[in-house]
Each structure stands twice: as C-alpha cells, then as structure tokens.
Write an enzyme that holds these catalytic residues in place. Structure first.
Site, PDB file in Angstrom:
ATOM      1  CB  THR A  66      46.422  79.073  15.533  1.00 10.54           C
ATOM      2  OG1 THR A  66      46.267  80.487  15.334  1.00 10.54           O
ATOM      3  CG2 THR A  66      45.050  78.411  15.472  1.00 10.54           C
ATOM      4  CG  ASP A  96      44.577  81.628  18.572  1.00 14.82           C
ATOM      5  OD1 ASP A  96      44.595  82.802  19.010  1.00 14.82           O
ATOM      6  OD2 ASP A  96      44.852  81.355  17.389  1.00 14.82           O
ATOM      7  CG  HIS A  97      48.253  82.857  19.565  1.00 17.25           C
ATOM      8  ND1 HIS A  97      48.669  84.047  19.007  1.00 17.25           N
ATOM      9  CD2 HIS A  97      47.780  82.115  18.529  1.00 17.25           C
ATOM     10  CE1 HIS A  97      48.464  84.022  17.702  1.00 17.25           C
ATOM     11  NE2 HIS A  97      47.920  82.857  17.383  1.00 17.25           N
TER      12      HIS A  97
END
Length: 645
Positions: free
Chosen positions: A335, A505-506
């Site tokens: 994050t 975020d990922h």
C-alpha cells in the site's frame, strides 16, 4: 595415523560432552526446516519448474541456509553450555534448565514454521520486507491474526507437539558430562561455533539461493528465519552501493531526455534539477477530485478484464461510463508503495517506500499542486493514520489527514483491526467533501480503503457472500461500498463538478513463477465524471506514477512539476514505459522488454508477452538497460539529496 586417532578421539569426546546438545538442536532445526520446505513445495507445485537442477538446488542450498540459520539460532544454548561450571552443570536439577532451553527453542521453531505457512499462503514467498513491516506494527498485525485465524487452537497445537518432541528427545538431551571438559577446552570449542555465524555474516547474503529463473524455486531454497533478519538488515538499500550504475550526471542527462514532453519546459540548467513548467492553454477546470485508491484491487477481479466471478458488478458498470485505462501497472506490492506512486509520481526506489522513510517532508506532491490551485487536499483513511507512517507523510506533504479518529462509535457499522468498513469510510468522505465545499473551496480528496484485506470481514447483509469467507467477498463488498458512495454523491449539487478516480494501490497477490510476474502488477483505473469527461478507452501502456500528470492534464492545469510521470494524452506514441518492483528487484518495461536490476549489480533482460503474461530471457538490451538505470538511479539520488522537495 596419529592424526586420525586424534581426530577420532576428539569426536568421541565431543559426542559424549555437553556440546552434543548443540548438534541435537541443529538437527531439530534442519529437520523442521526441511519438512517445511517439502510442504511449501507441494503447496506450490503448479508454479515450480520441476527439473533435476532445481530440485537439487532447493534442497542442497536449502540445507546450506538452514545450517547458517542454525549457527545463529544455537547461540543462547551455546553460551549456557560454555560458561556453566562443571559443578553446576553436573547437578541433577540442571537437566531442567536444559529441558527449558530445548522446550523454548523448539516452540520457537514450530511456531515459526506455522507462521511461515500462513505467510507463504498469503504472499507465495519466505519472510521478506513485508514481514519486517509487520513486526513494527504489532497491534494491527496481531489483531489481524486473531481475527483471521484460530490462534488459541494453533498455539495449543504447537505446545502439544513441542511437549511430545521434548518427551521423545528427553534421553538424548545430555545433562551430564561423561567426559567433562575444563573451561579452557570448552572455550576452544565454543570459539569455533562463535566464529561460524560471524563468518557467515560477512561472507554470505540472502541472494545466494537465487540460482533459478523460477521465483518459487529460489524461495524454496531459502530459510525463512534467516530471510527475516536479512530483510531487516536490508530494509533500505542505497542504489549506488548495490545496483548497476552510471555516473550521476549521465543518469540525469538521460532522464531529462526521457521525462521531457512538449507541454513542459525545464526552468533551470542545473544538471540535477528536473523542475519543469507544465503549460496548458485555455481555462483551467476547477473540478472537485475524489481519488479512491482501493486496497489490493487486481485488474483480473473485474469482468471488464476477463473475470467470470461477478464480484465487481458496480465497477464493471461504471467502466462503461468512464474513461477506462486498460493497461495500467502498479509500481510495487505494498500500500505504501502505491501511495508513494500516486502522491509523488516517482519510480519506486529500492528498499522502503518513501512514505516510510525519514526526511520525506515538504516534497513535490499531487496534494501540493492542488493546494497551490486553491484546493483543500485531504487524505482520508478508515484506519489509524500512524500505521505505515501514512498520517505523518501526508500531513507533512500538503494534505490534511482525516482518519478513524474522526468517527464516533455510533457512526461505525463495522470495523476490524485495519479500520472501519468501507461504507463508513465513504460516509466520512462525503461529509469531508461537503464541509470543504461549504467553506467555498474545491476539494481534492485521496481516499484509501481497507476492507479488501485479510481477515475479509465486513457488515453482513450487504452482499451475497458471508463476511469472513474469502477475498472475493471482500472485493465484492468494497465494490458495493464504492457503488453506494457514488450513487449517494450523484444526488448532490456538487456531483456535476466532481471527478471520481478509482485505482488500486497494488494487486492482491505478487507471487508468480518469475521474480517480477508482470500480470501481478496489472491494476484498473477509471476516471468518472459524466458531465466533464466522455466515456472512452485508453489502451496505451501506463504506469501508476502517470496518473497525477494525466489527471492534471485533464483538468487543464498549468503547474510546476518535479514528477517523473507522464500525461499519457500529451505523450507521443512509442515512449510509454512502466515500473514494477519488489523491495529489491527493480523492473523497467518498454517496447515489450523487461529490464530487471538487482543487488550485486545484476541485470537481466526479458521479452514480455502481454497476451500470455509470460517472460522469456533474451540477450541484454544495453540501450534499455541504460534507460532503466537512469530512471532508478536518478530517483534514488534525488530523494537522498532532497531534490524532490
């Protein structure tokens, strides 16, 4: 012959001395480590390239790292055996001290094996940088473990197994010296055991087991406990010390060419200064901006990108009404790495995210640019801002921080250790937006969700998947919460003047056959503003760090920039590139080639097939390698020297 007899005599004396307990403990550690390795191999068998060389490497190198770990692990017992006088060691009651040592150390080994299993199941890897972070934020992590797993039963099982092992080994634990040794002789033997970990510390690194092109194979050859301490030692990596480099001046000359676009002009001739004036003609669009970074939202969760699970019905519907970016890639697997990319628009630097590092205040951030345009920039988070240093970072980079502390208990439908349910987060967000607008200012709100995270819990009755069931349920709940929020906003007077940006975020998982599996960085990006931005597709390759400049371009803003990102609409075709990374490996993708830079000045080149998400090793591309080095080296240098401020 006399030498052989001497050696034989020494070995006989050693095996009958108190030092034989060290061999017993080493054997125990190696046995548990090998069993763990076999279990991980079976669990990940589909991702492992099964060859004789790989299997041999897994177990031979694995044994080597197990023994290195053992050399550190036995130190407490070694000191007890070494310094305890014979008159005490030979007492009948002293065996209980040894039993205590073995019980404690065996419990640690067994508990570690169980913990490693859960970490492997989550991340497909041995302990790494993430595990180090988890040790720092024990409240959230221990809370997450308690909410996710039956901890009491696990501990009870480990204690039971520990006791059974101790009972089985009770006669092998040597509590008396059949051949006592003087302190001088004990010291000579202890010195050998002490020199071993010291030698390993200076001569062996955790890169030694990276012998295969298959990431699972390399991880299986490692020892988890050793990897944990190696990650702790290497949590910040100096690029110039560990990676292939070129002269700093040359890296900046190269990057200045790579970053420059038609709408920007450098304002200084200083060789290390990347500051540019970005100019757009026409009237600026002072629209409210709500940037939602969604926890772990992989692109392949959405039907838009091929999923058949139906867990993102709202986002899939919204995609047809939005400016949809189909080839966006996250820079990292955490994050804080995603927040770094979205707020600072810079490539990932090796080691910690800038969000977590010292001297990260007063930087050139997206929030700063909005602030200069008269906006109120806010970072809104459903957990406590101290986690991962998020609150400090945003508060010191032109954002006001709004977190869990702003909510009263009666305003929370549900919360777990990570924060409140996403629908409560969005209610708070809507309140903050309206408060700023009522004060006569436009708002830039960066919202970070939390619900799509183990233990995957959320309020019951919202979706058709029960809480605490699986990640798919958490994804569907977050989709529901985003839908509820945007539908509520659509009835507000300010909705027509607002841009909603939804990005991950990922990805949910970073494990794959390769060290940088490119499909594990593919994330969705939607920009929704029906009154201002027509629905369409953008199918060009794009990095997470390009969102900021692209968004500012859509708003027609002119501003001063130190960003490394591109406005994708102002970038001529052929210059697209992305950055993907772990905390050690740095990837650069351009022209369907992936350059991977690793510690010890290593470099590799792969051909990327985006249709099959496969990587094939090819001969080094010196031009692209030089570009990759320039991006990463200049970014690391710029942060270290305060040039991003």
């Amino acid at each position: 012959m006399s030498t052989k007899k001497s050696i034989a005599a020494f070995l006989q004396r050693f095996t009958k001395s108190r030092f034989s307990n060290l061999l017993l403990l080493i054997g125990l550690l190696v046995s548990i480590s090998m069993i763990t390795r076999v279990v991980f191999l079976i669990q990940s068998i589909q991702g492992v390239d099964i060859t004789i060389l790989n299997i041999a490497g897994i177990f031979i190198l694995g044994l080597f790292y197990d023994l290195i770990n053992a050399s550190y692990f036995i130190i407490p017992l070694l000191f007890y055996i070494w310094i305890t006088p014979q008159r005490i060691y030979s007492k009948a009651w002293s065996k209980y001290i040894l039993y205590g040592f073995f019980s404690l150390l065996t419990f640690i080994l067994l508990f570690n094996a169980v913990a490693e299993w859960f970490f492997w199941d989550e991340f497909g890897a041995r302990y790494n940088f993430i595990a180090v972070d988890y040790l720092v934020y024990t409240n959230e992590v221990l809370g997450n473990i308690k909410e996710s797993y039956p901890v009491a039963w696990i501990v009870a099982g480990v204690i039971t197994l520990c006791l059974l092992l101790q009972y089985a080994l009770r006669n092998r634990i040597r509590t008396t010296d059949t051949l006592p040794m003087s302190l001088k002789k004990r010291s000579s033997i202890a010195l050998v055991f002490i020199l071993l970990p010291i030698t390993f510390f200076f001569t062996v690194t955790n890169r030694g087991h990276h012998f295969s092109s298959n990431a699972y194979v390399n991880e299986l050859a490692a020892n988890g406990m050793y990897e944990l301490f190696a990650a702790y030692r290497n949590n910040e990596l100096n690029y110039e010390q560990f990676y292939k480099k070129i002269p700093n001046e040359e890296s900046f000359i190269e990057v200045k060419k790579l970053i420059h676009t038609a709408e920007s002009q450098y304002i200084s001739n200083e060789k290390h200064d990347l500051t540019r004036k970005v100019t757009h003609s026409g009237k600026e669009k002072r629209l409210n901006v709500v940037l939602i970074s969604v926890e772990s939202l992989s692109a392949d969760f959405m039907s838009t990108f091929g999923s058949t699970k139906g867990i993102t019905p709202f986002l899939d519907s919204l995609a047809t009404q939005s400016l949809l970016f189909t080839k966006v890639y996250a820079t990292g697997t955490r994050t804080v790495r995603g927040l770094e990319a979205l707020s600072l628009c810079v490539p990932p630097t090796p080691g910690q995210s800038i969000v977590r590092r010292p001297h990260n205040e007063h930087m050139s951030s997206l929030g700063k640019i909005f602030e200069q345009k008269g906006y109120e920039s806010k970072f809104i988070y459903g957990g406590y801002g101290y986690f991962d240093n998020m609150g400090y970072f945003f508060a010191n980079n032109s954002y006001s921080v709004v977190d869990r502390n702003e909510l009263k208990d009666e305003e929370i439908d549900y919360e777990n250790i990570w924060g409140v349910a996403d629908e409560n987060l969005f209610t708070l967000t809507q309140h903050e937006i309206e408060k700023t607008i009522a004060a006569g200012k436009p708002v830039f709100a960066h919202v970070m969700t939390t619900s799509n995270h183990r233990p995957y819990t959320y309020p019951e009755g919202r979706i058709n998947i029960p809480s605490h069931t699986c990640r798919e349920g958490a994804v569907k709940y977050t989709d529901y919460a985003i839908g509820k929020f945007i539908k509520s906003c659509s009835h507000k007077s300010w909705f027509a003047n607002t841009v909603f940006v939804i990005i991950a975020d990922h990805c949910a998982s970073s494990a794959g056959k390769s060290e940088l599996p490119i499909q594990k960085y593919h994330i969705p990006l939607l920009i929704y503003s029906p009154s201002n931005i027509p629905a369409s597709h953008m199918d060009r390759l794009m990095s997470q760090i390009d969102l900021g400049p692209t968004l500012l371009g859509l708003l027609n803003f002119s501003y001063t920039s130190k960003f490394y990102g591109y406005d994708i609409f102002a970038l001529e075709p052929g210059r697209e590139r992305i950055f993907i990374s772990t905390y050690q490996s740095l990837g650069y993708v351009r022209d369907n080639k992936l350059i991977v830079l690793s510690p010890q000045q290593k470099e590799q080149t792969f051909l990327v097939n985006f249709k099959t998400n496969s990587l094939s090793p090819i001969a080094n591309d010196s031009k692209l390698t030089r570009e990759a080095i320039s991006w990463y080296q200049s970014a690391s240098y710029a942060f270290r020297k305060g040039l991003m401020h």
